[in-house]
Design an enzyme around this catalytic site. Structure first.
Site, PDB file in Angstrom:
ATOM      1  N   HIS A   1      61.487  63.090  29.882  1.00 41.22           N
ATOM      2  CA  HIS A   1      61.834  62.056  30.874  1.00 41.22           C
ATOM      3  C   HIS A   1      61.475  62.552  32.264  1.00 41.22           C
ATOM      4  O   HIS A   1      60.903  61.825  33.069  1.00 41.22           O
ATOM      5  CB  HIS A   1      63.341  61.757  30.859  1.00 41.22           C
ATOM      6  CG  HIS A   1      63.859  61.274  29.549  1.00 41.22           C
ATOM      7  ND1 HIS A   1      65.154  61.511  29.140  1.00 41.22           N
ATOM      8  CD2 HIS A   1      63.292  60.558  28.554  1.00 41.22           C
ATOM      9  CE1 HIS A   1      65.345  60.964  27.958  1.00 41.22           C
ATOM     10  NE2 HIS A   1      64.229  60.386  27.583  1.00 41.22           N
TER      11      HIS A   1
ATOM     12  N   ALA B   1      58.029  63.077  22.955  1.00 44.11           N
ATOM     13  CA  ALA B   1      58.670  61.798  22.614  1.00 44.11           C
ATOM     14  C   ALA B   1      59.341  61.193  23.849  1.00 44.11           C
ATOM     15  O   ALA B   1      59.262  59.989  24.079  1.00 44.11           O
ATOM     16  CB  ALA B   1      59.693  61.998  21.496  1.00 44.11           C
TER      17      ALA B   1
ATOM     18  N   ARG C   1      59.343  52.849  18.287  1.00 43.00           N
ATOM     19  CA  ARG C   1      60.442  52.468  19.183  1.00 43.00           C
ATOM     20  C   ARG C   1      60.256  50.991  19.492  1.00 43.00           C
ATOM     21  O   ARG C   1      59.139  50.543  19.756  1.00 43.00           O
ATOM     22  CB  ARG C   1      60.361  53.311  20.451  1.00 43.00           C
ATOM     23  CG  ARG C   1      61.520  53.128  21.427  1.00 43.00           C
ATOM     24  CD  ARG C   1      61.538  54.339  22.325  1.00 43.00           C
ATOM     25  NE  ARG C   1      62.462  54.233  23.443  1.00 43.00           N
ATOM     26  CZ  ARG C   1      62.096  53.816  24.652  1.00 43.00           C
ATOM     27  NH1 ARG C   1      60.858  53.407  24.894  1.00 43.00           N
ATOM     28  NH2 ARG C   1      62.974  53.806  25.641  1.00 43.00           N
TER      29      ARG C   1
ATOM     30  N   CYS D   1      61.478  65.463  20.706  1.00 45.44           N
ATOM     31  CA  CYS D   1      60.824  66.483  21.522  1.00 45.44           C
ATOM     32  C   CYS D   1      60.455  65.930  22.906  1.00 45.44           C
ATOM     33  O   CYS D   1      60.610  64.753  23.196  1.00 45.44           O
ATOM     34  CB  CYS D   1      59.576  66.989  20.808  1.00 45.44           C
ATOM     35  SG  CYS D   1      58.291  65.741  20.705  1.00 45.44           S
TER      36      CYS D   1
HETATM   37  S1  CFN Z   1      65.439  58.880  25.168  1.00 48.06           S
HETATM   38 FE1  CFN Z   1      66.789  57.384  26.151  1.00 48.06          FE
HETATM   39  S2  CFN Z   1      65.920  56.020  27.567  1.00 48.06           S
HETATM   40  S3  CFN Z   1      68.705  57.963  26.950  1.00 48.06           S
HETATM   41 FE2  CFN Z   1      68.989  56.255  25.638  1.00 48.06          FE
HETATM   42  S4  CFN Z   1      68.926  54.468  26.830  1.00 48.06           S
HETATM   43 FE3  CFN Z   1      68.348  56.321  23.182  1.00 48.06          FE
HETATM   44  S5  CFN Z   1      67.556  58.095  22.175  1.00 48.06           S
HETATM   45 MO1  CFN Z   1      66.466  56.299  21.327  1.00 48.06          MO
HETATM   46  S6  CFN Z   1      64.708  56.151  22.775  1.00 48.06           S
HETATM   47 FE4  CFN Z   1      66.304  54.930  23.607  1.00 48.06          FE
HETATM   48 FE5  CFN Z   1      66.952  54.843  26.067  1.00 48.06          FE
HETATM   49 FE6  CFN Z   1      68.070  56.159  27.957  1.00 48.06          FE
HETATM   50 FE7  CFN Z   1      66.167  57.444  23.699  1.00 48.06          FE
HETATM   51  S7  CFN Z   1      65.923  53.238  24.946  1.00 48.06           S
HETATM   52  S8  CFN Z   1      67.718  54.595  22.038  1.00 48.06           S
HETATM   53  S9  CFN Z   1      70.435  56.356  24.032  1.00 48.06           S
HETATM   54  N1  CFN Z   1      67.286  56.181  24.725  1.00 48.06           N
HETATM   55  C1  HCA Z   2      62.828  59.196  20.234  1.00 44.99           C
HETATM   56  C2  HCA Z   2      62.868  57.719  19.988  1.00 44.99           C
HETATM   57  C3  HCA Z   2      64.156  57.241  19.388  1.00 44.99           C
HETATM   58  C4  HCA Z   2      64.305  57.655  17.936  1.00 44.99           C
HETATM   59  C5  HCA Z   2      65.331  56.857  17.225  1.00 44.99           C
HETATM   60  C6  HCA Z   2      66.039  57.412  16.024  1.00 44.99           C
HETATM   61  C7  HCA Z   2      64.147  55.688  19.483  1.00 44.99           C
HETATM   62  O1  HCA Z   2      63.841  59.797  20.572  1.00 44.99           O
HETATM   63  O2  HCA Z   2      61.772  59.746  20.131  1.00 44.99           O
HETATM   64  O3  HCA Z   2      66.195  58.623  15.875  1.00 44.99           O
HETATM   65  O4  HCA Z   2      66.502  56.585  15.244  1.00 44.99           O
HETATM   66  O5  HCA Z   2      65.048  55.132  20.045  1.00 44.99           O
HETATM   67  O6  HCA Z   2      63.196  55.084  18.979  1.00 44.99           O
HETATM   68  O7  HCA Z   2      65.248  57.722  20.124  1.00 44.99           O
END
Ligand code: CFN
Ligand code: HCA
Length: 523
Positions: free
Chosen positions: A176, A47, A78, A44
């Protein structure tokens, strides 16, 4: 894969499924609302804001305004690691919340929030407090921004709020944007003290999952490049307030922080471009690009020296692993940038990504800049305010003159090379946006990839179907995977995962008798 859906759903999902054409990427329906009933992997807006972008700032005190659940489920789930130097503050192990109950939902929670801020200040004396609104707060209309402003006046520290209610957008992505706006408005530019270094940069869109930022930082340091701030991985409040003093922003995860890069460019004239430190070849390419930007022979020579040293160590490891992994296949379904970035690491190993997709990226992340000339707020996230940014006279180092820029570009340098995922994937590979659990099952049945990179929600479905799953969000308990040292870790782990026989030796119990007997009650 779409056969079981009703016609209307099938039609909508079909727009998020395509066969790739790198020459001319077809249009994908990304960043649209998930159809109710489909099991998505998305998260969401809260998050994306509290968890992803701002959460990693280790000495900002984060207070979630809402019922207990949102705070509990964002408590260290995370793996954004922090290692503050002795004496520095680290609040990351805490999860603070106003714990709204029925009374506050009915009569309003502003008083409880004000009391929570005072209490947190009394106990911790932080330099800054960030408040995050969760869904019910928006529904009942608590004005967190006024509460924060009054608390800031009363306590004399920086206090600001984020209207990042979970429902604000279709995924984390809206969070974001809200986070970028708030960090830019309330923190960036408060302290004009630049670091004393020759080549000063910020690393944007790097969150230090499993220690990635530390690898990148140490590699850059070897080259003589100084990182003032990594937004947001192992970073202090004070570093954020000074990050406008650098010469250049480099952007790892564009999806989560492009707004910040654009706003810093407009206000402080700091140029930026994308890099990728996931994969050895791309790491080398990124270092060379930074050296080219600074146009310094000393830096270029040093970068070449470091690449040669690192590759001398990495090459034999890569070649050894490649001898066992060449030709194997991967499928990657991760957030908003990794499903693209990790393809380079698999390519290093001779493996091919046969299917990939993001959970919440936008069209430009798939199709590339050429297709979408400007980044717009999508209709579904329309209530996120774009903040107007004026140029600021503060400039800490002479940036490139138009003549220098023209010379750079004449030498083949481009700032904004927005290569999306599809331009770098082979022809006829599958691109799937916001994949569902059912579709993953079908994908395994039809394509049987040797490994799948995804997250915790999919992991055990995938493994029960006999395919190893590497979590590319948290890295399971592994990492770092960034830069050259990280690449070696990744090669070795994937080698073990795709070459172990264990998956073929196990027969799932339901393949024999689908009824699982009840456990006997322990006496
Ligand atoms: S929201 Fe982003 S900030 S988009 Fe990416 S690299 Fe994932 S989903 Mo999990 S939390 Fe994580 Fe980053 Fe950019 Fe999220 S560190 S792994 S692919 N990510
Ligand atoms: C998030 C965090 C997440 C969840 C990871 C997952 C992360 O989107 O709120 O679904 O395994 O990297 O911790 O993306």
């Amino acid at each position: 894969m779409l056969k079981i859906y009703p016609d209307k759903t099938k039609k909508k999902r079909a727009k998020q499924f395509l066969l790739n054409d790198p020459e001319n990427p077809p249009q994908i329906a990304a960043n649209t609302r998930t159809i109710p009933g489909i099991i998505t992997q998305r998260g969401c807006t809260y998050a994306g804001c509290r968890g992803v972008v701002i959460g990693p700032m280790h000495d900002v005190l984060h207070i979630t305004h809402g019922p207990i659940g949102c705070s509990f489920y964002s408590w260290q789930t995370r793996r954004n690691l922090a290692r503050p130097t002795p004496g520095q503050i680290n609040y990351l192990q805490y999860s603070m919340t106003t714990d709204m109950m029925e009374d506050e939902i009915i009569f309003g929670g502003e008083k409880k929030l004000a009391a929570a801020i005072r209490e947190a200040y009394r106990i911790f004396k932080p330099k800054a407090i960030a408040v995050y609104a969760t869904c019910p707060v928006g529904l009942i209309g608590d004005d967190i921004h006024t509460v924060c402003r009054l608390a800031k006046e009363e306590l004399g520290i920086n206090i600001f709020g984020f209207s990042c209610e979970g429902y604000k957008g279709v995924s984390q992505s809206a969070g974001h944007h809200i986070a970028n706006n708030g960090v830019f408005k309330h923190m960036v530019g408060l302290d004009d003290t630049p670091d004393d270094a020759e080549f000063r940069i910020n690393m944007l869109g790097e969150y230090n999952i499993g220690g990635d930022a530390w690898e990148i930082d140490s590699l850059l340091r070897k080259c003589g490049i100084h990182v003032t701030a990594t937004l947001s991985g192992d970073i202090s409040y004070e570093q954020v307030t000074r990050c406008h003093t650098v010469d250049l922003n480099i952007v790892q995860c564009h999806r989560s922080i492009n707004y910040m890069a654009d706003m810093m460019e407009k206000k402080f004239g700091i140029p930026w471009f994308k890099v990728n430190f996931i994969g050895a070849e791309t790491t080398a390419k990124s270092l060379r690009k930074i050296a080219k930007y600074f146009d310094s022979k000393k830096l270029t020579d040093r970068v070449e020296e470091v690449i040669a040293q690192e590759m001398a160590v990495l090459r034999p490891i890569r070649d050894d692993v490649r001898s066992r992994c060449q030709g194997k296949t991967a499928a990657l379904f991760v957030g908003g940038s990794r499903a693209h970035h990790y393809q380079d690491l698999f390519r290093d190993m001779g493996m091919k990504t046969i299917a990939a997709g993001y959970e919440f990226a936008h069209r430009d992340d798939y199709e590339g800049r050429a297709v979408l000339p400007t980044i717009k707020i999508d209709a579904d996230s329309r209530n996120i305010e774009e903040i107007s940014v004026e140029a600021d006279p503060r400039r800490f180092r002479a940036r490139k003159t138009p003549e220098q820029n023209a010379a750079l570009e004449a030498g083949g340098f481009t700032y904004k090379d927005y290569e999306g995922m599809m331009k770098e994937m082979s022809k006829n590979t599958l691109v799937i946006d916001d994949i569902s659990h059912h579709e993953i099952e079908k994908l395994i049945e039809i394509y049987k990839p040797d490994v799948i990179g995804s997250g915790i929600k999919e992991k055990f479905i995938i493994e029960k179907l006999g395919v190893p799953c590497k979590q590319l969000h948290s890295y399971d308990y592994g990492g770092p995977y960034a830069a050259f040292t990280g690449a070696a870790n990744f090669y070795k782990e994937i080698d073990r995962m795709v070459n172990t026989k264990v998956w073929k030796l196990v027969t799932a119990p339901w393949k024999g008798d689908p009824t699982v007997p009840a456990r006997p009650v322990l006496k």
